[in-house]
Design a protein around this motif. Structure first.
Motif, short mmCIF file in Angstrom:
data_model
loop_
_atom_site.label_atom_id
_atom_site.label_comp_id
_atom_site.label_asym_id
_atom_site.label_seq_id
_atom_site.Cartn_x
_atom_site.Cartn_y
_atom_site.Cartn_z
N ARG A 310 46.86 -31.20 -6.27
CA ARG A 310 47.50 -29.89 -6.30
C ARG A 310 47.89 -29.51 -7.72
NH1 ARG A 310 50.00 -31.97 -1.65
NH2 ARG A 310 51.90 -32.45 -2.84
N GLN A 314 46.66 -26.31 -9.79
CA GLN A 314 47.61 -25.35 -10.38
C GLN A 314 47.45 -25.29 -11.90
OE1 GLN A 314 51.25 -27.04 -8.92
NE2 GLN A 314 51.24 -25.85 -7.02
N GLN A 317 44.46 -23.13 -12.65
CA GLN A 317 44.80 -21.73 -12.42
C GLN A 317 45.63 -21.18 -13.58
OE1 GLN A 317 46.89 -21.03 -8.75
NE2 GLN A 317 47.27 -18.87 -9.21
N VAL A 330 54.58 -26.42 -13.96
CA VAL A 330 53.81 -27.21 -13.02
C VAL A 330 53.81 -28.68 -13.43
CG1 VAL A 330 51.48 -27.68 -12.17
CG2 VAL A 330 52.36 -25.35 -12.20
#
Length: 541
Positions: A310, A314, A317, A330
């Protein structure tokens, strides 16, 4: 006294001796009684009793010579310096030259008028003894002692019959020989019965220790418990017997009652022979065939991998969207989550080991960890911990669930059932009661029968203290460290106030320093700390 009256008197004496021999329980006193009775019946100056040994010799047991004041062996405590007489010589030939050996080998009585004139026997040792002491050995009566199976177990030898009127040395008469032969027969049976009783008792004791040893060997975490509890129980019983103050000052246990208690203490956990090893040996809360903490550790690794995936998604992104702040946030979130998982794993490893009392907040934390989101192989979200894992990890005390503890506690019911099924002789009939009461409480909240103080005998209450104190100070439990003396006595004092254990026995346990006597023998040096008896809860001087 006429000859007829004298004979009647001898027969009466023989009968009385037979009754006395049957009633004597002490082996050494029994041997002495045989010799002294034979000397009295025949008015002999000296007497010797030999027993046949397994290696085919005659062992000196009792030596008495009245005129020389010689008394060796038996209860005198004086060692007999004479070596055993061999029944067979070095070349394997029977030893026919020594009169005692001859009587055994030929299963016959030997009646000699004068040892110095006798032919066929070696009396060189006798002559040497006479030369050294100034004694004159003359008449000899040597009688083998044969039991009910026809086995010769000993030899009774009398020396120098004396005339009752003049005191002169005379031969052993035919009537004296018959009396001694009858006495020897009765004595042999009495000795055999005593040996059989002692043998059965020895076998019983060995069997008891065998069972206790098997139970201790069954679990490395309770090894030695069945051996230490009897030691502590007997220490406390001795302290109660010598106590001269308090409510129990007039309570005394006899030798037979102490034996009964000791046997009960050895057998108090015999029911654990039926307890599954997986429960007796359950070292951690998650232990089954293996410790399931290993499976949970793998889940933590999987949870980290899923969190890493994850995070990477992230991160990609944020890079695409050129959001540096988001990228940093993050990264921090991921690092914090990984740290949290590492801390949680350390926490679960710790609580899995068990403790005496798990705090409520720790139980809540286990339930929170259980809710962590984890994806299964199909991508479905599942709870991180199963209901069974949560149930085990939130065990408040020790490593057993209530259901498992119930199975373990069942050992006392099995103990009672096992012990009550045995046919006890007089003097051992309260063994089941004493052994089966060590988990009862004075307030009736114990198990398995919920007995109260009035329903529990003093020895049964004594067993309870011995069992608890041994468990508190034991260093081989999987979920706790061995407690120090002061810690253990504080807990025991709280149990007194809580009506768990007998208050009077507890006070004696402290006042007579039983705890210290036990500690010096069985506790590690670091456990023996300074004890302030005045600070022990509930202790009454």
């Amino acid at each position: 006294m006429t000859a007829r009256n004298a004979l009647i008197k001898q027969l009466e004496d023989l009968n009385a001796i037979g009754i006395a021999l049957s009633a004597e329980h002490d082996h050494q006193r029994l041997l002495e009684m045989i010799v002294m009775s034979a000397k009295r019946l025949t008015n002999a100056d000296a007497g010797t009793l030999y027993t046949v040994t397994p290696d085919k010799t005659l062992q000196f047991e009792i030596v008495r010579t009245s005129s020389l004041g010689i008394a060796m062996g038996g209860t005198t405590g004086k060692h007999i310096p004479f070596p055993p007489l061999p029944l067979y010589l070095d070349d394997g030939q029977p030893n026919q030259h020594m009169v005692a050996a001859y009587a055994v080998l030929n299963d016959c009585t030997v009646n000699i008028d004068d040892a110095y004139a006798a032919e066929g026997f070696d009396f060189s040792g006798t002559r040497q003894f006479d030369q050294t002491t100034g004694y004159r050995s003359c008449s000899f009566l040597t009688v083998p002692m044969k039991n009910h199976d026809g086995d010769i177990i000993g030899v009774l030898q009398l020396i120098n019959a004396q005339d009752e009127q003049t005191g002169d040395i005379v031969s052993f008469s035919a009537s004296s020989q018959q009396l001694v032969e009858s006495l020897a027969s009765q004595a042999a049976i009495a000795l055999t019965n005593r040996q059989l009783i002692e043998g059965l008792r020895g076998l019983f004791e060995a069997f008891i220790r065998l069972i206790a040893g098997a139970i201790d060997a069954k679990s490395p975490y309770t090894g030695g418990h069945c051996r230490r509890v009897p030691e502590l129980a007997m220490m406390l019983a001795a302290a109660v017997n010598r106590s001269s103050s308090g409510p129990l000052k007039n309570f005394q246990m006899s030798g037979n009652q102490l034996d009964e208690l000791r046997i009960a203490a050895w057998l108090h956990d015999c029911g654990k022979i039926a307890t599954p090893e997986a429960l007796m040996d359950k070292p951690t809360k998650l232990s089954a065939i293996v410790d399931r903490i290993g499976v949970i550790e793998q889940r933590f690794s999987l949870l980290k991998k899923q969190a890493e995936c994850r995070f990477l998604q992230q991160q990609v992104q944020a890079i695409r969207e050129k959001q540096e702040q988001m990228l940093e946030a993050v990264a921090q979130e991921y690092a914090g989550w990984v740290q949290q998982l590492d801390d949680d794993l350390i926490f679960l490893r710790k609580v899995n080991e068990g403790c005496e009392s798990m705090p409520t907040e720790d139980q809540d934390r286990v339930r929170q960890i259980a809710q962590y989101p984890l994806e299964d192989a199909q991508g479905n979200r599942v709870n991180f911990l199963t209901e069974d894992e949560v149930y085990n990890l939130t065990i408040v005390s020790g490593t057993l669930t209530p259901e498992e503890r119930q199975v373990v506690n069942q050992h006392i019911v099995v103990t009672i059932d096992m012990l009550e099924s045995l046919p006890y002789p007089p003097g051992l009939q309260r063994v089941p009661e004493y052994a089966g009461g060590h988990h009862e409480r004075l307030d009736g909240r114990g198990y398995p029968r919920g007995l109260t103080k009035e329903q529990l005998s003093i020895p049964a209450r004594l067993m309870c203290i011995a069992d608890i104190f041994e468990a508190l100070t034991s260093g081989d439990r999987p979920y706790k460290k061995a407690k120090t003396l002061s810690e253990s006595l504080h807990i025991l004092g709280e149990m007194k106030l809580d009506q768990h254990i007998d208050p009077d026995l507890f006070d004696i346990f402290i006042r007579e320093k039983v705890y210290l006597q036990y500690a010096r023998q069985y506790l590690q040096p670091e456990q023996i700390d300074e004890v302030d008896e005045a600070a022990i809860p509930g202790y009454r001087l």
